[in-house]
Design a protein around this motif. Sequence first.
Motif, mmCIF file in Angstrom:
data_model
loop_
_atom_site.group_PDB
_atom_site.id
_atom_site.type_symbol
_atom_site.label_atom_id
_atom_site.label_comp_id
_atom_site.label_asym_id
_atom_site.label_seq_id
_atom_site.Cartn_x
_atom_site.Cartn_y
_atom_site.Cartn_z
ATOM 1 N N GLY A 67 0.416 -1.237 0.136
ATOM 2 C CA GLY A 67 0.138 0.056 0.108
ATOM 3 C C GLY A 67 0.731 1.286 0.095
ATOM 4 N N HIS A 68 0.455 1.649 0.350
ATOM 5 C CA HIS A 68 1.026 3.813 0.185
ATOM 6 C C HIS A 68 2.191 3.581 1.162
ATOM 7 C CE1 HIS A 68 -2.097 5.592 -1.819
ATOM 8 N NE2 HIS A 68 -3.019 5.774 -0.816
ATOM 9 N N LEU A 69 2.178 3.267 1.975
ATOM 10 C CA LEU A 69 3.299 3.174 2.580
ATOM 11 C C LEU A 69 4.446 1.837 3.616
ATOM 12 C CD1 LEU A 69 4.348 3.240 6.346
ATOM 13 C CD2 LEU A 69 3.042 1.529 7.138
ATOM 14 N N GLY A 70 3.790 0.767 2.222
ATOM 15 C CA GLY A 70 5.174 -0.185 1.607
ATOM 16 C C GLY A 70 5.396 0.319 0.467
ATOM 17 N N ARG A 71 4.881 1.136 0.122
ATOM 18 C CA ARG A 71 5.547 2.255 -1.739
ATOM 19 C C ARG A 71 6.750 2.916 -0.870
ATOM 20 N NH1 ARG A 71 2.297 1.205 -6.634
ATOM 21 N NH2 ARG A 71 0.901 -1.097 -6.197
ATOM 22 N N ALA A 72 6.687 3.466 0.349
ATOM 23 C CA ALA A 72 6.765 5.201 0.339
ATOM 24 C C ALA A 72 8.710 3.987 1.361
ATOM 25 C CB ALA A 72 6.435 5.981 1.585
ATOM 26 N N LEU A 73 7.634 3.321 1.525
ATOM 27 C CA LEU A 73 9.470 2.281 2.458
ATOM 28 C C LEU A 73 11.001 2.592 1.378
ATOM 29 C CD1 LEU A 73 7.673 0.564 5.089
ATOM 30 C CD2 LEU A 73 9.491 2.731 5.980
ATOM 31 N N VAL A 74 10.322 1.211 0.711
ATOM 32 C CA VAL A 74 10.562 0.613 -0.675
ATOM 33 C C VAL A 74 11.755 1.622 -2.197
ATOM 34 C CG1 VAL A 74 10.638 -0.495 -2.670
ATOM 35 C CG2 VAL A 74 9.217 -1.355 -0.656
ATOM 36 N N SER A 75 10.835 3.013 -1.193
ATOM 37 C CA SER A 75 11.374 4.201 -2.392
ATOM 38 C C SER A 75 12.580 4.824 -1.615
ATOM 39 C CB SER A 75 10.442 4.782 -3.006
ATOM 40 O OG SER A 75 9.582 5.850 -1.916
ATOM 41 N N ARG A 76 12.219 5.111 -0.300
ATOM 42 C CA ARG A 76 12.974 5.742 -0.094
ATOM 43 C C ARG A 76 14.424 4.580 0.429
ATOM 44 N NH1 ARG A 76 12.831 6.357 7.185
ATOM 45 N NH2 ARG A 76 14.746 7.826 7.332
ATOM 46 N N ALA A 77 14.710 6.147 0.387
ATOM 47 C CA ALA A 77 17.020 6.017 0.291
ATOM 48 C C ALA A 77 17.766 5.517 1.542
ATOM 49 C CB ALA A 77 17.568 7.023 -0.807
ATOM 50 N N GLY A 78 18.475 5.807 1.833
ATOM 51 C CA GLY A 78 19.276 5.263 3.172
ATOM 52 C C GLY A 78 19.282 4.603 3.630
ATOM 53 N N PHE A 79 18.498 2.775 3.263
ATOM 54 C CA PHE A 79 18.498 2.236 4.220
ATOM 55 C C PHE A 79 19.953 1.129 4.032
ATOM 56 C CE2 PHE A 79 13.236 1.880 3.680
ATOM 57 C CZ PHE A 79 13.618 1.936 5.072
ATOM 58 N N ASP A 80 20.557 1.091 2.515
ATOM 59 C CA ASP A 80 21.699 0.458 2.581
ATOM 60 C C ASP A 80 23.422 1.314 3.492
ATOM 61 O OD1 ASP A 80 21.389 3.196 0.755
ATOM 62 O OD2 ASP A 80 22.749 2.089 -0.449
ATOM 63 N N ARG A 81 23.092 2.560 3.663
ATOM 64 C CA ARG A 81 23.918 2.869 4.138
ATOM 65 C C ARG A 81 23.818 1.911 6.011
ATOM 66 N NH1 ARG A 81 23.260 7.146 5.431
ATOM 67 N NH2 ARG A 81 25.448 8.358 5.818
ATOM 68 N N ARG A 82 22.214 2.174 5.797
ATOM 69 C CA ARG A 82 22.363 1.055 7.455
ATOM 70 C C ARG A 82 22.374 -0.482 7.611
ATOM 71 N NH1 ARG A 82 18.490 5.963 10.845
ATOM 72 N NH2 ARG A 82 19.498 7.628 9.733
ATOM 73 N N GLY A 83 22.843 -0.760 6.893
ATOM 74 C CA GLY A 83 22.890 -2.043 6.662
ATOM 75 C C GLY A 83 21.513 -2.800 6.433
ATOM 76 N N ILE A 84 20.354 -2.222 5.780
ATOM 77 C CA ILE A 84 19.558 -3.075 5.344
ATOM 78 C C ILE A 84 18.930 -3.011 4.014
ATOM 79 C CG2 ILE A 84 17.242 -3.329 5.585
ATOM 80 C CD1 ILE A 84 18.581 -3.022 8.048
ATOM 81 N N LYS A 85 18.452 -4.435 3.286
ATOM 82 C CA LYS A 85 18.251 -4.089 2.196
ATOM 83 C C LYS A 85 17.374 -4.459 2.181
ATOM 84 C CE LYS A 85 20.116 -5.888 -2.771
ATOM 85 N NZ LYS A 85 21.242 -7.054 -3.713
#
Length: 256
Positions: A98-116
């Motif tokens: 949904g809207h929240l999930g799509r926003a989270l997927v498109s958010r930048a910066g997860f990789d810099r925190r060890g998350i993919k």
Amino acid sequence: MAKSPTLGQPDIPGASVARLATYLHVLRSISESGDLVVSSNQLAAAAGVNPAILRKDLSHVGSSGVRGVGYDVSRLIARIALTLGVEHNHNVVLAGAGHLGRALVSRAGFDRRGIKIVALVDADPELVGTKVAGNESEMVVGDLAEIAQICVEHGVKIAVLATADADAQVTCDAFVAAGVQQILNFTAVTPQVPEHVFVRPVDLALELQVMAFNAARRHSAENGSGAESEVAQPNELQRGRAQGPRTQSNKRSVGV
């Protein structure tokens, strides 16, 4: 004392774990600016904590700094990343397109925190097969029934629950059956999980209540009512709730 779910560091309080993640984010920004050393006062101010709390938190990672000099930024980054288990990427599956999930997927910066985020799934057949713009590339929404296969294929141990409330429990059950033991819950549902599974709720209403409380206290203090100026933290309120009476069961309810 609350226990941290972090592997290898079971005795670090949960509140300290959350602050260590903040320090790591701030330190990486400091490193990118070219600074090699940071003082405890500078790091504490940037992270929004008291220097004494900062030094106590950093004692959990075995770092004390050099008096009159400060902390070596790159070394402290490495120590905190190792403690939090984010020196390497952790693959994550996100449930809810949904809207929240799509926003989270498109958010930048997860990789810099060890998350993919390796996959996005949903129970709605109208969403399955559609494409979502990700941070680096498009993702195709998978079916909820594919969770087990995805988790095995990518070695997933962390999941994000951002589904409709009606789908929360069945989705949580699918993650648990697939071996996922860490679940970040954005729904309003309190899912039932086995004792070995840790569910961390993200409650926007709670966050706003804390902000309102802090604003009221600050207003009272500024108007000379004598109220204390300390502010409440959301994780402290959640921890207070979690310490209430519990019934004996082979399942645990961890929620908002």
